[in-house]
Design an enzyme around this catalytic site. Structure first.
Site, PDB file in Angstrom:
ATOM      1  N   HIS A  16       0.807  -1.219   0.268  1.00 15.64           N
ATOM      2  CA  HIS A  16      -0.465   0.221  -0.022  1.00 15.64           C
ATOM      3  C   HIS A  16       1.131   1.190  -0.267  1.00 15.64           C
ATOM      4  O   HIS A  16       2.064   1.590  -0.096  1.00 15.64           O
ATOM      5  CB  HIS A  16      -0.425   0.442   1.157  1.00 15.64           C
ATOM      6  CG  HIS A  16      -0.198   0.193   2.784  1.00 15.64           C
ATOM      7  ND1 HIS A  16       0.126  -0.942   2.572  1.00 15.64           N
ATOM      8  CD2 HIS A  16      -0.164   1.015   3.267  1.00 15.64           C
ATOM      9  CE1 HIS A  16       0.862  -0.649   4.960  1.00 15.64           C
ATOM     10  NE2 HIS A  16       0.344   0.397   4.290  1.00 15.64           N
TER      11      HIS A  16
ATOM     12  N   HIS B 271       1.424   3.981   1.706  1.00 13.58           N
ATOM     13  CA  HIS B 271       1.850   5.498   3.168  1.00 13.58           C
ATOM     14  C   HIS B 271       3.086   4.669   3.111  1.00 13.58           C
ATOM     15  O   HIS B 271       4.555   3.893   2.472  1.00 13.58           O
ATOM     16  CB  HIS B 271       1.692   3.815   4.503  1.00 13.58           C
ATOM     17  CG  HIS B 271      -0.177   4.483   4.351  1.00 13.58           C
ATOM     18  ND1 HIS B 271      -0.788   3.834   5.311  1.00 13.58           N
ATOM     19  CD2 HIS B 271      -1.095   5.273   4.436  1.00 13.58           C
ATOM     20  CE1 HIS B 271      -1.952   4.017   5.229  1.00 13.58           C
ATOM     21  NE2 HIS B 271      -2.318   5.363   4.662  1.00 13.58           N
TER      22      HIS B 271
ATOM     23  N   ASP C 259       5.674   4.359   4.955  1.00 15.84           N
ATOM     24  CA  ASP C 259       6.845   4.333   5.746  1.00 15.84           C
ATOM     25  C   ASP C 259       6.430   2.730   5.282  1.00 15.84           C
ATOM     26  O   ASP C 259       7.192   2.139   5.540  1.00 15.84           O
ATOM     27  CB  ASP C 259       5.873   3.658   7.631  1.00 15.84           C
ATOM     28  CG  ASP C 259       5.114   3.162   7.444  1.00 15.84           C
ATOM     29  OD1 ASP C 259       4.111   3.997   6.308  1.00 15.84           O
ATOM     30  OD2 ASP C 259       4.484   2.326   8.392  1.00 15.84           O
ATOM     31  N   HIS C 260       5.981   2.371   4.151  1.00 11.26           N
ATOM     32  CA  HIS C 260       5.860   1.093   3.079  1.00 11.26           C
ATOM     33  C   HIS C 260       6.740   1.541   1.637  1.00 11.26           C
ATOM     34  O   HIS C 260       7.263   0.336   0.699  1.00 11.26           O
ATOM     35  CB  HIS C 260       4.668   0.666   3.108  1.00 11.26           C
ATOM     36  CG  HIS C 260       4.038   0.037   4.847  1.00 11.26           C
ATOM     37  ND1 HIS C 260       4.032  -1.138   5.030  1.00 11.26           N
ATOM     38  CD2 HIS C 260       3.932   0.688   5.973  1.00 11.26           C
ATOM     39  CE1 HIS C 260       3.706  -1.827   6.015  1.00 11.26           C
ATOM     40  NE2 HIS C 260       3.129  -0.214   6.474  1.00 11.26           N
TER      41      HIS C 260
ATOM     42  N   HIS D 108      -7.781  -0.698   5.351  1.00 13.53           N
ATOM     43  CA  HIS D 108      -6.705   0.049   6.134  1.00 13.53           C
ATOM     44  C   HIS D 108      -6.354   1.464   5.189  1.00 13.53           C
ATOM     45  O   HIS D 108      -6.531   3.106   5.166  1.00 13.53           O
ATOM     46  CB  HIS D 108      -5.194  -0.880   6.444  1.00 13.53           C
ATOM     47  CG  HIS D 108      -4.064   0.181   7.018  1.00 13.53           C
ATOM     48  ND1 HIS D 108      -4.251   0.474   7.406  1.00 13.53           N
ATOM     49  CD2 HIS D 108      -3.070   0.635   5.980  1.00 13.53           C
ATOM     50  CE1 HIS D 108      -2.379   1.323   8.365  1.00 13.53           C
ATOM     51  NE2 HIS D 108      -2.176   0.940   6.779  1.00 13.53           N
TER      52      HIS D 108
ATOM     53  N   ASP E 108      -0.163  -3.750   6.085  1.00  9.83           N
ATOM     54  CA  ASP E 108      -0.929  -3.408   7.661  1.00  9.83           C
ATOM     55  C   ASP E 108      -2.237  -3.742   7.495  1.00  9.83           C
ATOM     56  O   ASP E 108      -2.885  -2.219   8.239  1.00  9.83           O
ATOM     57  CB  ASP E 108      -0.652  -1.618   7.761  1.00  9.83           C
ATOM     58  CG  ASP E 108       0.293  -1.263   7.662  1.00  9.83           C
ATOM     59  OD1 ASP E 108       1.453  -1.762   8.483  1.00  9.83           O
ATOM     60  OD2 ASP E 108       1.082   0.088   7.943  1.00  9.83           O
TER      61      ASP E 108
ATOM     62  N   HIS F 261       4.307  -4.670  10.889  1.00 13.62           N
ATOM     63  CA  HIS F 261       4.715  -4.479  11.863  1.00 13.62           C
ATOM     64  C   HIS F 261       4.624  -5.063  13.135  1.00 13.62           C
ATOM     65  O   HIS F 261       3.854  -5.845  13.280  1.00 13.62           O
ATOM     66  CB  HIS F 261       3.711  -2.737  12.627  1.00 13.62           C
ATOM     67  CG  HIS F 261       3.897  -1.836  11.161  1.00 13.62           C
ATOM     68  ND1 HIS F 261       4.490  -0.215  11.688  1.00 13.62           N
ATOM     69  CD2 HIS F 261       2.717  -1.649  10.728  1.00 13.62           C
ATOM     70  CE1 HIS F 261       4.321   0.386  10.718  1.00 13.62           C
ATOM     71  NE2 HIS F 261       3.367   0.128   9.920  1.00 13.62           N
TER      72      HIS F 261
HETATM   73 ZN   LIG Z   1       0.076   1.812   6.408  1.00 15.97          ZN
END
Ligand SMILES: [Zn+2]
Length: 264
Positions: free
Chosen positions: A62, A64, A66-67, A120, A137, A175
């Site tokens: 996805h 985001h 942080d990915h 998400h 996530d 995570h």
């Molecule tokens: Zn995420």
């Protein structure tokens, strides 16, 4: 008759405070690695340099930061294919993959089914193959991601899709949230013996600074309240928390997710 595939060799690289970037050894080409959700390039580069491996492809679940944040810098070092969801928020040049098609990397000996798992984020996907699911996530061990873009019906349907995977499926999520998730799971369902046992096991791993992951789908189906919204015990706990009768698993899911958002 399908032939069972051997398990993948997968390593966790830590990023930020609690992200995992998963590095998959390509079964057919030793020394070549596929990175899943590289939010940061530096720890991936460091691990590849340490092992003398090279990057062969990148998979994204996805959009985001942080990915995906490490993708541009990794591509400077290794101009490799990037496969991910159809989403304009991810830089152009990636190969969009959709449910119903397979993510095929034949040179590397890898092939994944794509699962569309909105909730998400709306375009979130999961990669399933070789006895493993990379769930980003959407599904965490003993929990699930926050519902940023989808609604409870969508996210409950996404999690229901994942819980139907074979029980021996290894679950690689984005995570390290397992210990906190188990505190919530045992608040919802305090008498859950599987969750109690898993909590002890996770505490022991985390005390040694080891990842709690991968988990197994069969275990998740026992301990993860978000996969058990049709279970009478979980539904009753959600109804008690809401102070009203709840109609069906999606509404139970919505109450659990809102409860967890406030849970400390
Ligand atoms: Zn995420």
């Amino acid at each position: 008759m399908s032939i069972p595939s051997p398990h993948l060799n997968v390593r966790a690289v830590r990023a930020f405070s609690d992200n995992y970037i998963w590095l998959i050894d390509a079964p057919r080409t030793p020394g070549r690695i596929v990175a899943v959700d590289p939010g940061d390039a530096e720890p991936v580069i460091a691990e590849l340099q340490r092992t003398g491996a090279s990057l062969a492809a990148i998979l994204l679940t996805h959009h985001h930061a942080d990915h995906i944040g490490g993708v541009p810098r990794l591509l400077e070092h290794w101009p490799v294919p990037v496969l991910g969801p159809e989403d304009s928020r991810i830089a152009p040049g990636i190969r969009a993959v959709h449910e119903g098609e397979r993510c095929e990397l034949p040179d590397l000996g890898l092939s994944f089914a794509i699962l569309q798992v909105p909730g998400h984020t709306l375009s979130h996907i999961a990669f399933y193959g070789h006895g493993a699911v990379f769930s980003g996530d959407t599904l965490f061990s003993a929990g699930c991601g926050r519902m940023f873009e989808g609604d409870p019906t969508q996210m409950n349907a996404s999690l229901t899709k994942l819980r139907r995977l074979p029980p021996d499926t290894r679950v690689y999520c984005g995570h390290e949230y397992t210990a906190a998730n188990l505190r919530f799971a045992l608040t919802v369902d305090p008498a859950n013996r599987a969750a109690q046992g898993y909590q002890r096991e996770v505490a022991s791993l985390r005390a040694r600074d080891l990842p709690s992951l991968p988990s197994l789908m069969g275990l998740e189906n026992q301990v993860n309240p978000f996969l058990r919204c049709d279970d009478p015990t979980v539904a009753a706990a959600a109804a008690r928390h809401a102070g009203r009768a709840l109609e069906g698993p999606a509404e139970v899911f919505g109450v659990l997710r809102a409860w967890k958002d406030q849970f400390r």
